[in-house]
Design a protein around this motif. Structure first.
Motif, mmCIF file in Angstrom:
data_model
loop_
_atom_site.group_PDB
_atom_site.id
_atom_site.type_symbol
_atom_site.label_atom_id
_atom_site.label_comp_id
_atom_site.label_asym_id
_atom_site.label_seq_id
_atom_site.Cartn_x
_atom_site.Cartn_y
_atom_site.Cartn_z
ATOM 1 N N ARG A 15 34.176 -36.292 7.563
ATOM 2 C CA ARG A 15 33.709 -34.371 7.702
ATOM 3 C C ARG A 15 32.158 -34.878 6.619
ATOM 4 O O ARG A 15 31.184 -34.287 7.300
ATOM 5 C CB ARG A 15 34.520 -33.074 6.625
ATOM 6 C CG ARG A 15 34.116 -32.606 6.159
ATOM 7 C CD ARG A 15 34.313 -31.304 7.425
ATOM 8 N NE ARG A 15 33.954 -29.914 6.731
ATOM 9 C CZ ARG A 15 34.768 -29.006 6.768
ATOM 10 N NH1 ARG A 15 35.949 -29.633 7.147
ATOM 11 N NH2 ARG A 15 33.972 -28.136 6.638
ATOM 12 N N SER A 16 32.072 -35.698 5.756
ATOM 13 C CA SER A 16 31.044 -36.293 5.033
ATOM 14 C C SER A 16 29.848 -36.519 6.237
ATOM 15 O O SER A 16 28.317 -36.635 6.394
ATOM 16 C CB SER A 16 30.814 -37.108 4.277
ATOM 17 O OG SER A 16 32.125 -36.677 2.352
ATOM 18 N N TYR A 17 30.640 -37.504 7.281
ATOM 19 C CA TYR A 17 29.106 -38.035 7.958
ATOM 20 C C TYR A 17 29.100 -36.863 8.518
ATOM 21 O O TYR A 17 27.670 -37.134 9.448
ATOM 22 C CB TYR A 17 30.239 -39.003 8.764
ATOM 23 C CG TYR A 17 29.336 -39.530 10.337
ATOM 24 C CD1 TYR A 17 28.254 -40.396 10.634
ATOM 25 C CD2 TYR A 17 29.615 -38.203 11.437
ATOM 26 C CE1 TYR A 17 27.698 -40.956 10.942
ATOM 27 C CE2 TYR A 17 28.957 -39.646 12.192
ATOM 28 C CZ TYR A 17 27.673 -40.136 12.546
ATOM 29 O OH TYR A 17 26.678 -40.362 13.688
ATOM 30 N N PHE A 18 29.171 -36.227 9.372
ATOM 31 C CA PHE A 18 28.696 -35.108 10.326
ATOM 32 C C PHE A 18 27.996 -33.684 9.771
ATOM 33 O O PHE A 18 27.402 -33.317 9.556
ATOM 34 C CB PHE A 18 29.866 -34.554 10.896
ATOM 35 C CG PHE A 18 30.326 -35.076 12.032
ATOM 36 C CD1 PHE A 18 31.235 -35.645 11.552
ATOM 37 C CD2 PHE A 18 29.976 -35.187 13.120
ATOM 38 C CE1 PHE A 18 32.644 -36.528 12.770
ATOM 39 C CE2 PHE A 18 30.010 -36.497 14.102
ATOM 40 C CZ PHE A 18 31.335 -36.551 13.661
ATOM 41 N N ALA A 19 28.103 -33.811 8.154
ATOM 42 C CA ALA A 19 28.030 -32.721 7.499
ATOM 43 C C ALA A 19 26.552 -33.043 6.501
ATOM 44 O O ALA A 19 25.797 -32.420 5.978
ATOM 45 C CB ALA A 19 28.715 -32.165 5.727
ATOM 46 N N THR A 35 25.769 -42.511 0.691
ATOM 47 C CA THR A 35 25.087 -41.609 -0.352
ATOM 48 C C THR A 35 26.085 -40.714 -0.485
ATOM 49 O O THR A 35 26.380 -40.569 -2.209
ATOM 50 C CB THR A 35 23.880 -41.081 0.598
ATOM 51 O OG1 THR A 35 22.977 -42.049 1.298
ATOM 52 C CG2 THR A 35 22.916 -40.233 -0.466
ATOM 53 N N GLY A 36 26.796 -39.980 0.278
ATOM 54 C CA GLY A 36 27.601 -38.900 -0.252
ATOM 55 C C GLY A 36 29.313 -38.812 -0.647
ATOM 56 O O GLY A 36 29.268 -38.763 -1.431
ATOM 57 N N PHE A 37 29.507 -40.067 -0.539
ATOM 58 C CA PHE A 37 30.514 -41.136 -1.231
ATOM 59 C C PHE A 37 30.193 -41.697 -2.520
ATOM 60 O O PHE A 37 30.765 -40.967 -3.263
ATOM 61 C CB PHE A 37 31.041 -42.560 0.169
ATOM 62 C CG PHE A 37 32.335 -42.502 -0.437
ATOM 63 C CD1 PHE A 37 33.321 -41.716 -0.775
ATOM 64 C CD2 PHE A 37 32.451 -44.106 -0.979
ATOM 65 C CE1 PHE A 37 34.702 -42.654 -1.053
ATOM 66 C CE2 PHE A 37 33.764 -44.825 -1.345
ATOM 67 C CZ PHE A 37 34.046 -43.815 -1.895
ATOM 68 N N GLN A 126 49.139 -33.026 -12.689
ATOM 69 C CA GLN A 126 48.619 -32.344 -12.168
ATOM 70 C C GLN A 126 47.514 -32.638 -10.981
ATOM 71 O O GLN A 126 47.054 -33.268 -11.251
ATOM 72 C CB GLN A 126 47.345 -30.394 -12.585
ATOM 73 C CG GLN A 126 47.064 -29.934 -12.322
ATOM 74 C CD GLN A 126 46.143 -28.890 -13.091
ATOM 75 O OE1 GLN A 126 45.286 -29.859 -14.029
ATOM 76 N NE2 GLN A 126 46.024 -28.020 -12.486
ATOM 77 N N VAL A 127 47.677 -32.215 -9.854
ATOM 78 C CA VAL A 127 47.090 -32.973 -8.582
ATOM 79 C C VAL A 127 46.026 -32.269 -7.988
ATOM 80 O O VAL A 127 45.615 -30.524 -7.687
ATOM 81 C CB VAL A 127 48.331 -33.161 -7.203
ATOM 82 C CG1 VAL A 127 47.140 -34.140 -5.845
ATOM 83 C CG2 VAL A 127 49.670 -34.350 -7.697
ATOM 84 N N ARG A 128 44.712 -32.596 -7.857
ATOM 85 C CA ARG A 128 43.772 -32.015 -7.329
ATOM 86 C C ARG A 128 42.986 -33.145 -5.688
ATOM 87 O O ARG A 128 43.158 -34.527 -5.950
ATOM 88 C CB ARG A 128 42.033 -32.619 -8.092
ATOM 89 C CG ARG A 128 40.996 -32.390 -7.651
ATOM 90 C CD ARG A 128 40.640 -32.374 -8.524
ATOM 91 N NE ARG A 128 39.967 -31.844 -9.836
ATOM 92 C CZ ARG A 128 40.099 -32.306 -10.620
ATOM 93 N NH1 ARG A 128 40.080 -33.620 -10.539
ATOM 94 N NH2 ARG A 128 40.139 -31.918 -11.495
ATOM 95 N N ILE A 129 43.698 -32.462 -4.353
ATOM 96 C CA ILE A 129 43.248 -33.123 -3.812
ATOM 97 C C ILE A 129 42.224 -32.869 -2.826
ATOM 98 O O ILE A 129 41.445 -31.633 -2.826
ATOM 99 C CB ILE A 129 44.732 -32.660 -2.426
ATOM 100 C CG1 ILE A 129 45.628 -33.684 -2.682
ATOM 101 C CG2 ILE A 129 44.175 -33.668 -0.796
ATOM 102 C CD1 ILE A 129 47.194 -32.372 -2.266
ATOM 103 N N ILE A 130 41.023 -34.212 -2.607
ATOM 104 C CA ILE A 130 40.391 -33.595 -1.927
ATOM 105 C C ILE A 130 40.133 -33.943 -0.608
ATOM 106 O O ILE A 130 40.310 -35.021 -0.005
ATOM 107 C CB ILE A 130 39.088 -34.845 -3.106
ATOM 108 C CG1 ILE A 130 38.648 -34.480 -3.610
ATOM 109 C CG2 ILE A 130 37.831 -34.935 -1.961
ATOM 110 C CD1 ILE A 130 37.777 -35.285 -4.965
ATOM 111 N N SER A 131 40.267 -32.895 0.228
ATOM 112 C CA SER A 131 40.192 -33.053 1.456
ATOM 113 C C SER A 131 39.471 -31.595 2.340
ATOM 114 O O SER A 131 39.943 -30.347 1.868
ATOM 115 C CB SER A 131 41.661 -33.611 1.563
ATOM 116 O OG SER A 131 41.484 -33.656 3.943
ATOM 117 N N HIS A 132 39.240 -31.853 3.578
ATOM 118 C CA HIS A 132 39.252 -30.608 4.552
ATOM 119 C C HIS A 132 40.092 -30.460 5.447
ATOM 120 O O HIS A 132 40.140 -29.025 6.220
ATOM 121 C CB HIS A 132 37.284 -30.294 4.814
ATOM 122 C CG HIS A 132 36.825 -30.796 4.081
ATOM 123 N ND1 HIS A 132 36.509 -29.406 3.414
ATOM 124 C CD2 HIS A 132 35.870 -31.593 3.244
ATOM 125 C CE1 HIS A 132 35.000 -29.779 2.019
ATOM 126 N NE2 HIS A 132 35.062 -31.533 2.884
#
Length: 905
Positions: A15-19, A35-37, A126-132
């Motif tokens: 997702r980052s690559y295309f954004a 850079t985004g990572f 608690q769980v935070r999921i980073i994903s689209h």
């Protein structure tokens, strides 16, 4: 609560690559994705320095879903070359920074995420999921949310409903209907998102839809569902994430490092010319090093204070022995003396104590030699085993030892009760290594596997490696069972010995006098159960179903159209486009229809009160009425059996689960009807004994404020007295509710902003009220300020008994610091109230009463008592509760008796 962040590595990077813009370094190497990572890692380290982080990866082996449908993801184009080049570097960075990345052969990253999430939820993290990836909506629950790091937006249950019109629990059913062309998931052709949400609103699940297919109004929809039924169920299997791929999960391997992890890849960042990130991390590095040196020096100066630390691991060794005959076991009886210290563990067929059969038990007298006693292994050619009679004789003798240690011993005691009818006579020789671990470091997992890794660097034998899927412990060979069960007994013994030497004397005293004896009390409570009137609940279900239907029709009439009432999107269109009501807060999926927004529109249109009423009823119906009926059907006496957890909260309060009976609504008329269905058995009454304003009494005790102490000692109305102090006698009665909000708000760390929202007054007015309060009660202000200073200096707050609520202030932002201070102040009062009620429960258990303690709901105890002695025993219990400890003010209990829980005051 600490949080584990799980990054969907490939999904996020794709997702980052295309954004991101197509950046390159001077050598022409693409760097936009990198850079985004790097910025993501920087953000996570800055915002969540005390949390945990793990990366989930797709496996390189063929996806198991291909065996379900060979066309699965067949249309996916190959990733661009620039993306592949950066992807390889990013994965290398993960390893170089020291983060854990997990992939499982044959499974996708989403399955890995689901499995990690399940383990984390078990650990109360608690769980935070980073994903689209929308597939992950199915994992959202009260402890798990998705996160968009760019917008810093959390996606919770309500957001899922807002966007799709279905709950996360229904999301795989939703996907099985609508399909996903990008992944070649067929779904049911001709049924879109709106149609799928409507079907699930009416029939709850895919199975429910097909079971009621003839009730669907649209003949076309019926026909489509029939034609594409096979596709629907194949889609269901494709979208369902596998969550049982990890038997256990060591959270400590995922701890965010103290030092910025990007510092480990600075040379690589220079090569790829990610200068914006380099400037930020290098400029702060020297300052951070100075801070750590200062903190270490401070810890040395405070070496006399208790600072829980994980010591160097100790080697763990044990020897397993088999005692498989009556003669061998009886030979051990003389070895049990009044001075024996022994660990004990049971092996069973089931985790449900009412259905579990004991298969065997293990014990150890020294932590090195451990013994397994098989009782009921059941397979072809099974060897000789010990008889139930001799086993019981041995267990009875064992529980006469000086100390008997378990890990979550409550479960084993319940197994002994349900299988042998055996209950130990002495609650004060019972010890539990799980509770010692919780008292030592309550913010870390305290299951046996995690603790053995932490303190011994020893990996326990995994249950899944011993018991095959679909089988239970009785079906494994006695030889394997001996090794597995003996390890548990030895580990429990050694762990207990190690932790009791680490625990300071005051906390060891809390364990011995309060937490260990409470185990017996909780066993009695859990096995007693609470009776419900199942016919009442069935009638309530019918009544509420009809009411929901009528409300729906009234709402549709007011809207002049039918729509999915559980779809915030459709409701938003009705309210703000069709009815032209004043729009509220915007969300990603449209205008918000949250409770707060609807409350603000309450008088704007007759439809709004109806919608609010519908929502309340629907929540009660789905959360309480239906589940309670199902629980009660499991036994002939129609009792509800909950489980109380001693290690479930950071404040020390007990928590309840399966089902949670502490959160049954009480503030609304409809909610109180749920409690009305809980009843006493024939010829019995329910008793409620509730500590009156215990946390305010503790505030008076700790602060030693003369005015508060005098009010409580004279049994005055504390809220009225507070109102007199702030507003004067003439306005006191009128302002009593305001004074009450301030009194309780201070305990929970409430400031002017929260008070203004609660009382619906201006910020300045709320600020003035609080200032006036502190001027009236100056010692309260001094006490709270002194406690904040103590928490900041020492990193913990203390309860009445000296239990600790710990905080790590290193590298946190101001808003986090303020939140920690609020939690720390609250823990003083809530934790001290928990101390007192636990002491009272222990004393009541030893009082030889006919009344049975059924439930604990924070500051309230609920008993079932024979009618003949209910009044006299209520007075005895009240006397115990009011005199359990001596404070500077008296403790007081209110007493109520009734046939139904809902009638208790």
């Amino acid at each position: 609560m600490k949080t584990l962040t799980i990054i969907d590595t490939f999904g996020f990077l794709f997702r980052s690559y295309f954004a991101l813009p197509p950046l390159k370094n001077h050598d022409g190497f693409p760097t936009g994705l990198l850079t985004g990572f790097a910025k993501l890692i920087l953000q996570l380290y800055k915002d969540y320095p005390q949390d945990y982080l793990v990366f989930a990866l797709d496996s390189k082996e063929e996806n198991f879903r291909k065996s379900i449908d060979p066309l699965y993801k067949a249309n996916r184009p190959e990733a661009p070359q620039d993306l592949q080049l950066q992807l390889k570097v990013a994965i290398e960075w993960v390893e170089q920074m020291g983060f854990r990345n997990i992939s499982i052969a044959g499974y996708e990253a989403d399955d890995v995420i689901a499995s990690i999430n399940k383990q984390a939820n078990r650990l109360n993290v608690q769980v935070r999921i980073i994903s689209h990836d929308k597939d992950l909506y199915q994992l959202i629950n009260d402890n798990t949310f998705l996160f968009d790091p760019k917008k810093k937006k959390e996606i919770h249950i309500a957001d899922c409903i807002d966007k799709y019109g279905v709950t996360p629990a229904q999301f795989i059913d939703f996907q099985s209907l609508v399909g996903d062309s990008s992944d070649n998931i067929p779904g049911v052709k001709g049924i879109g998102a709106k149609g799928a949400a409507g079907l699930l609103h009416n029939f709850h699940s895919l199975n429910g839809i097909y079971e009621n297919i003839d009730k669907i109004a649209s003949k076309r929809t019926q026909e489509l569902l029939k034609i594409y039924k096979e596709d629907a169920y194949r889609s269901l299997e494709l979208v369902r994430l596998r969550e049982d791929l990890l038997e256990d999960f060591n959270l400590q391997d995922c701890q965010m490092p103290h030092q910025n992890p990007l510092l480990k890849i600075t040379e690589s960042l220079k090569v790829y010319e990610i200068n914006s990130v380099l400037k930020k991390i290098l400029s702060k590095d020297s300052a951070k090093k100075s801070l750590h040196l200062f903190e270490n020096a401070t810890k040395i100066r405070e070496s006399q204070d208790f600072i829980p630390q994980t010591p160097a691991p100790t080697p763990f060794h044990f020897q397993a022995h088999l005692l498989n005959t009556d003669t061998k076991l009886q030979a051990f009886l003389p070895k049990i003396t009044r001075d024996s210290v022994v660990s004990f563990d049971t092996e069973t067929t089931n985790l449900d104590v009412f259905n579990a059969k004991i298969v065997g038990f293990s014990f150890s007298f020294d932590g090195t030699n451990a013994y397994y006693v098989p009782l009921a292994h059941n397979y072809l050619g099974v060897e000789e085993q010990v008889s139930q009679e001799v086993a019981l004789e041995f267990i009875q003798a064992l529980f006469n030892a000086k100390a008997i240690i378990g890990h979550n011993l409550k479960y084993d005691l319940e197994i002994l009760r349900t299988n042998f009818g055996f209950s130990p006579k002495n609650p004060y020789n019972i010890k539990d290594s799980m509770l010692v671990a919780w008292l030592y470091q309550s913010d870390l997992p305290c299951n046996l596997d995690s603790l053995m890794l932490r303190y011994f660097k020893h990996e326990m034998i995994h249950y899944k490696d011993v018991v095959k899927k679909g089988e239970n412990f009785s079906q494994i060979s006695i030889e394997y069972a001996c090794q597995y069960a003996s390890e548990d007994a030895a580990a429990c013994y050694q762990l207990y010995q190690k932790l009791t030497h680490l625990l300071p004397p005051n906390l060891l005293e809390v364990a011995e006098s309060t937490e260990f004896p409470l185990i017996t009390c909780l066993v009695n409570m859990e096995l007693s159960g609470t009776k419900i009137d199942i016919e009442y609940f069935k009638e309530l279900k019918s009544e509420m179903s009809a009411k929901l239907l009528n409300l729906s029709e009234e709402i549709f009439a007011l809207a002049q159209k039918n729509f999915n009432l559980n779809s915030p999107q459709q409701l938003s269109i009705v309210l703000f486009e069709d009815l032209k009501l004043q729009s509220g807060k915007k969300t990603k999926s449209g205008l918000s229809t949250s409770q707060m927004v609807l409350n603000s529109l309450f008088d704007a249109h007759p439809i709004v009160p109806k919608i609010l009423e519908y929502r309340e009823l629907f929540k009660l119906f789905s959360t309480y009425i239906e589940p309670l009926i199902e629980h009660a059907k499991l036994n002939e006496s129609h009792k509800i059996y909950t489980s109380f957890m001693q290690t479930g909260t950071s404040t020390g309060r007990l928590s309840s689960k399966n089902p949670n009976l502490q959160n049954i609504p009480v503030k609304t008329a409809q909610g109180r009807r749920i409690r009305q269905g809980f009843i006493a058995q024939e010829n019995h009454l329910l008793l409620s004994l509730d500590y009156s304003q215990i946390e305010l009494r503790l505030l008076a005790h700790f602060s030693q404020d003369k005015a508060m102490i005098e009010a409580f000692c004279h049994n005055a109305d504390i809220h009225l007295e507070t109102a007199k102090k702030i507003f004067g006698g003439a306005k006191a009665q009128e302002k009593r509710a305001v004074a009450k909000s301030i009194n309780f708000g201070l305990i929970y760390g409430m400031g002017p902003k929260k008070l203004s929202e609660t009382l619906k007054i201006s910020y300045q007015e709320a600020k003035t009220y609080i200032q006036n309060y502190f001027e009236s009660f100056p010692t309260v202000k001094d006490f709270l300020k002194a406690q904040e200073d103590f928490i900041l200096e020492n990193g913990y707050s203390l309860t009445l008994l000296g239990r600790m609520r710990k905080f790590d202030f290193r590298g946190i932002q101001e808003y986090q610091k303020a939140a920690f201070l609020r939690e720390g102040i609250n823990a003083i009062f809530q934790g001290s109230a928990a101390d007192i009620i636990k002491m009272a429960m222990n004393a009541i258990t030893q009082a030889n009463l006919e009344s049975k303690l059924l439930l604990q709901v924070h500051d309230e105890l609920i008993f079932e008592s024979p009618i003949a002695c209910a009044e006299s025993e209520a007075k005895k219990i009240a006397s115990i509760m009011e005199n359990i400890t001596k404070l500077k003010i008296p403790l007081r209990c209110s007493i109520s008796m009734a046939k139904h829980w809902g009638d208790l005051k």
